[in-house]
Design an enzyme around this catalytic site. Structure first.
Site, PDB file in Angstrom:
ATOM      1  N   LYS A 276       0.837  -1.348   0.018  1.00  0.00           N
ATOM      2  CA  LYS A 276      -0.066   0.026  -0.102  1.00  0.00           C
ATOM      3  C   LYS A 276       0.940   1.246   0.080  1.00  0.00           C
ATOM      4  O   LYS A 276       1.948   1.137   0.329  1.00  0.00           O
ATOM      5  CB  LYS A 276      -0.944  -0.209   1.336  1.00  0.00           C
ATOM      6  CG  LYS A 276      -2.002  -0.985   1.429  1.00  0.00           C
ATOM      7  CD  LYS A 276      -2.653  -0.946   2.758  1.00  0.00           C
ATOM      8  CE  LYS A 276      -3.639  -1.765   2.857  1.00  0.00           C
ATOM      9  NZ  LYS A 276      -4.901  -1.323   1.646  1.00  0.00           N
ATOM     10  N   ARG A 350     -10.070 -11.530   2.423  1.00  0.00           N
ATOM     11  CA  ARG A 350     -11.123 -12.642   1.781  1.00  0.00           C
ATOM     12  C   ARG A 350     -10.238 -14.111   1.765  1.00  0.00           C
ATOM     13  O   ARG A 350     -11.175 -14.960   1.861  1.00  0.00           O
ATOM     14  CB  ARG A 350     -11.414 -12.218   0.483  1.00  0.00           C
ATOM     15  CG  ARG A 350     -10.324 -12.049  -0.718  1.00  0.00           C
ATOM     16  CD  ARG A 350     -10.811 -11.301  -1.872  1.00  0.00           C
ATOM     17  NE  ARG A 350     -10.802  -9.936  -1.659  1.00  0.00           N
ATOM     18  CZ  ARG A 350     -11.222  -8.966  -2.639  1.00  0.00           C
ATOM     19  NH1 ARG A 350     -11.324  -9.085  -3.884  1.00  0.00           N
ATOM     20  NH2 ARG A 350     -11.124  -7.536  -2.197  1.00  0.00           N
TER      21      ARG A 350
HETATM   22  N1  BES Z   1      -8.085  -3.676   4.746  1.00  0.00           N
HETATM   23  C1  BES Z   1      -8.187  -3.261   3.443  1.00  0.00           C
HETATM   24  C2  BES Z   1      -9.564  -2.615   3.021  1.00  0.00           C
HETATM   25  C3  BES Z   1      -9.773  -1.294   3.567  1.00  0.00           C
HETATM   26  C4  BES Z   1      -9.643  -0.027   3.092  1.00  0.00           C
HETATM   27  C5  BES Z   1     -10.165  -1.154   5.241  1.00  0.00           C
HETATM   28  C6  BES Z   1      -9.721   1.140   3.701  1.00  0.00           C
HETATM   29  C7  BES Z   1     -10.142  -0.113   5.806  1.00  0.00           C
HETATM   30  C8  BES Z   1      -9.987   1.057   5.129  1.00  0.00           C
HETATM   31  C9  BES Z   1      -8.340  -4.636   2.444  1.00  0.00           C
HETATM   32  O1  BES Z   1      -7.438  -5.644   2.756  1.00  0.00           O
HETATM   33  C10 BES Z   1      -7.663  -4.250   0.912  1.00  0.00           C
HETATM   34  O2  BES Z   1      -6.712  -3.730   1.164  1.00  0.00           O
HETATM   35  N2  BES Z   1      -8.515  -4.252   0.048  1.00  0.00           N
HETATM   36  C11 BES Z   1      -8.249  -3.783  -1.189  1.00  0.00           C
HETATM   37  C12 BES Z   1      -8.772  -4.886  -2.145  1.00  0.00           C
HETATM   38  C13 BES Z   1      -8.199  -4.830  -3.383  1.00  0.00           C
HETATM   39  C14 BES Z   1      -6.756  -4.816  -3.641  1.00  0.00           C
HETATM   40  C15 BES Z   1      -8.808  -5.567  -4.622  1.00  0.00           C
HETATM   41  C16 BES Z   1      -8.972  -2.505  -1.421  1.00  0.00           C
HETATM   42  O3  BES Z   1     -10.104  -2.342  -0.928  1.00  0.00           O
HETATM   43  O4  BES Z   1      -8.270  -1.689  -2.137  1.00  0.00           O
HETATM   44 MN    MN Z   2      -5.383  -5.577   2.136  1.00  0.00          MN
END
Ligand code: BES
Ligand code: MN
Ligand code: ZN
Length: 498
Positions: A276, A350
């Site tokens: 990230k 997931r």
């Molecule tokens: N933990 C994150 C989702 C999240 C985002 C939680 C903002 C709280 C605040 C999750 O694991 C994630 O990174 N999801 C990605 C998925 C994508 C890579 C398909 C996302 O939502 O960008």
């Molecule tokens: Mn994630």
């Protein structure tokens, strides 16, 4: 925070402060403030300040009167509840929270609050006051060395309800408020302290206190169970993962239904190799909020003792980049046998839930609910206002919708049409772990759906609602503890309906 009950006339109660709700009975934009109490002493004491026009009844507006005429209390605090016709337990909880936050900031330690006569009854009123006060009392500044310990020690709830009924309502409110706060304590901790191991210890300690069975398994068991999806995330971290399994099986509960509560416990989400951006990454300590929600809900369930079997499962791990971390393009085999092509290692929630949900079914779950800070896409869709709800069965969807409404928590159902399933097909495996940007909250839910079979299932995406960005009058910024109360309501109803 201690609670006691007082059945006297509020005017006769000697306290540091008497808190009373004011409602706005005006039509449209006009305000017409009126006390939500018919006690003549209190009405007279508030008469002058209400006549002055200073008080509108607007939600959470506070008006403090010193030495209120004719009252034994030293102060009178009027708190707005908004439009009278819309007033519910939601506003009442917030009024109690506002009272706590407003008065403790003034170094007041005790107060009395009138539990108003709600249409839904005095139990609802008293419970909401207690829950709201406890939630309002929670602060996040635990690591500030100059932390000011400002807290309310004792609250007197003023009611004319039956004594036994009122006592039970206080107890229930305390269980719910404390359990929601327990979830918030876990979520507030930074990831260097709230590791998967620590989460397991906290679950175990809590379980011991409330009489739950709790097992915490490590990497060996995760591999033995062939949880290839969960392990694919855990393999990249030096912190050992934890599979937390809490069991509530009250005497006299029928064999079925069995409710399983499955939580995402990613104690820190760097994104893994699909790392990230650093801006805001510190927030990813709350990526275990789904797991903490289930631990808090299990606590409340164990103390409230509904006659139904409930299993709580938390898949706790870090998501880290390292030489051992999984990589985009890798193929993993989940516990169910499904093969998953990893497109993005940041879609890790997931993966851990896939095995958690499958394991829950193997343990005999007839009803599944999962909670997870699963997608940024859910935050885009619903912001911090509504929890995203997904369901594969209309029956459970209806039960859930009634439960969260009774709990006063805002949630919104999103679709699971089969077309979305096409977006997670892989060319080399059964499914991919990322369906891309469009409909991201839905494709994530579709991925989970692959692992629940025909078991009635609710998925809660709490990415936007588990964390509050700004201080509110009734609650601190930080972890919200959302969904704990709804889960308890659902469980109670499931116990009653079978
Ligand atoms: N933990 C994150 C989702 C999240 C985002 C939680 C903002 C709280 C605040 C999750 O694991 C994630 O990174 N999801 C990605 C998925 C994508 C890579 C398909 C996302 O939502 O960008
Ligand atoms: Mn994630
Ligand atoms: Zn995550």
């Amino acid at each position: 925070m201690n609670f006691n009950l007082n059945f006297d006339s509020p005017a006769e109660i000697a306290s540091e402060c008497l808190v009373v709700t004011v409602l706005d009975h005006g039509e449209g934009s006009a305000n017409q403030a009126k006390l939500f109490s018919s006690n003549t002493g209190v009405v007279e004491a508030a008469h002058e300040v209400i006549q002055s026009g200073e008080v509108t009844g607007k939600a959470y507006e506070t008006t403090l009167v010193h030495r209120p005429h004719g009252l034994k209390a030293k102060r009178l605090l009027l708190i707005g509840g908004g439009k009278a016709k819309n007033f519910s337990t939601v506003e009442l909880r917030r009024i109690a929270g506002t009272a706590v936050r407003f008065l403790k900031a003034k170094n007041i330690k005790t107060f009395a609050i009138v539990a108003p006569d709600l249409a839904s009854g005095s139990v609802d009123s008293i419970k909401s006051v207690v829950e709201g006060a406890l939630v309002g009392g929670f602060d996040v500044d635990v690591y500030k060395s100059d932390r000011k310990i400002q807290q309310i020690d004792e609250i007197t709830v003023v009611t004319d309800a039956d004594k036994k009924v009122a006592e039970t309502a206080v107890k229930e409110g305390q269980i719910l408020g404390d359990s929601q706060n327990f979830t918030r304590v876990l979520v507030n901790e930074p990831s260097n302290r709230m590791t998967p191991t620590r989460m397991g210890e906290m679950a175990q300690q809590m379980s011991k206190e409330v009489g739950l069975k709790c097992e915490v398994y490590g990497a060996d068991k995760i591999k033995e169970l062939k949880m290839g999806a969960f392990w694919s995330v855990a393999q990249g971290s030096d912190e050992p993962p934890a599979l937390i399994v809490m069991t509530y099986e009250p005497q006299g509960a029928p064999e079925k239904p069995v409710l399983a509560l499955v939580g995402k416990g990613v104690t820190f989400d760097t994104g893994g190799i699909s790392i990230k951006p650093s801006d805001g990454m510190e927030k990813m300590k709350y990526d275990m909020a789904g797991g903490a929600t289930m631990i808090g809900a299990m606590r409340a369930i164990a103390l409230l003792k509904p006659k139904v079997k409930v299993i709580g499962i938390v898949c706790a791990t870090e998501n880290m980049p390292s030489g051992k971390a999984q990589k985009p393009g890798d193929v993993q085999i989940a516990m169910s046998g499904k093969s998953i092509e990893i497109i993005n290692t940041d879609a890790e929630g997931r993966l851990v839930l896939a095995d958690g949900l499958h394991y829950a079914r193997q343990l005999g779950a007839t009803h599944l609910i999962d909670a997870a800070t699963l997608t940024g896409a859910c935050v885009i869709a619903l912001a911090a206002v509504n929890v995203g709800v997904f369901a594969n069965d209309e029956g459970i969807a209806k039960q859930w919708s009634e439960a969260h409404k009774r709990a006063g928590e805002k949630m919104w159902r999103l679709p699971l049409d089969p077309e979305y399933g096409d977006m997670i097909r892989s060319s080399i495996a059964d499914i991919v772990n990322s369906g891309g940007r469009w409909g991201g909250a839905v494709t994530a839910a579709m991925f989970l759906k692959e692992f629940v079979g025909d078991t009635p299932w609710i998925h809660l995406d709490i990415a936007g609602t588990a964390w509050i960005e700004d201080n509110k009058a009734w609650i601190s910024k930080g972890p919200s503890g959302v969904a704990v109360r709804s889960l308890v309501e659902f469980t109670k109803e499931l116990a009653a309906s079978k």
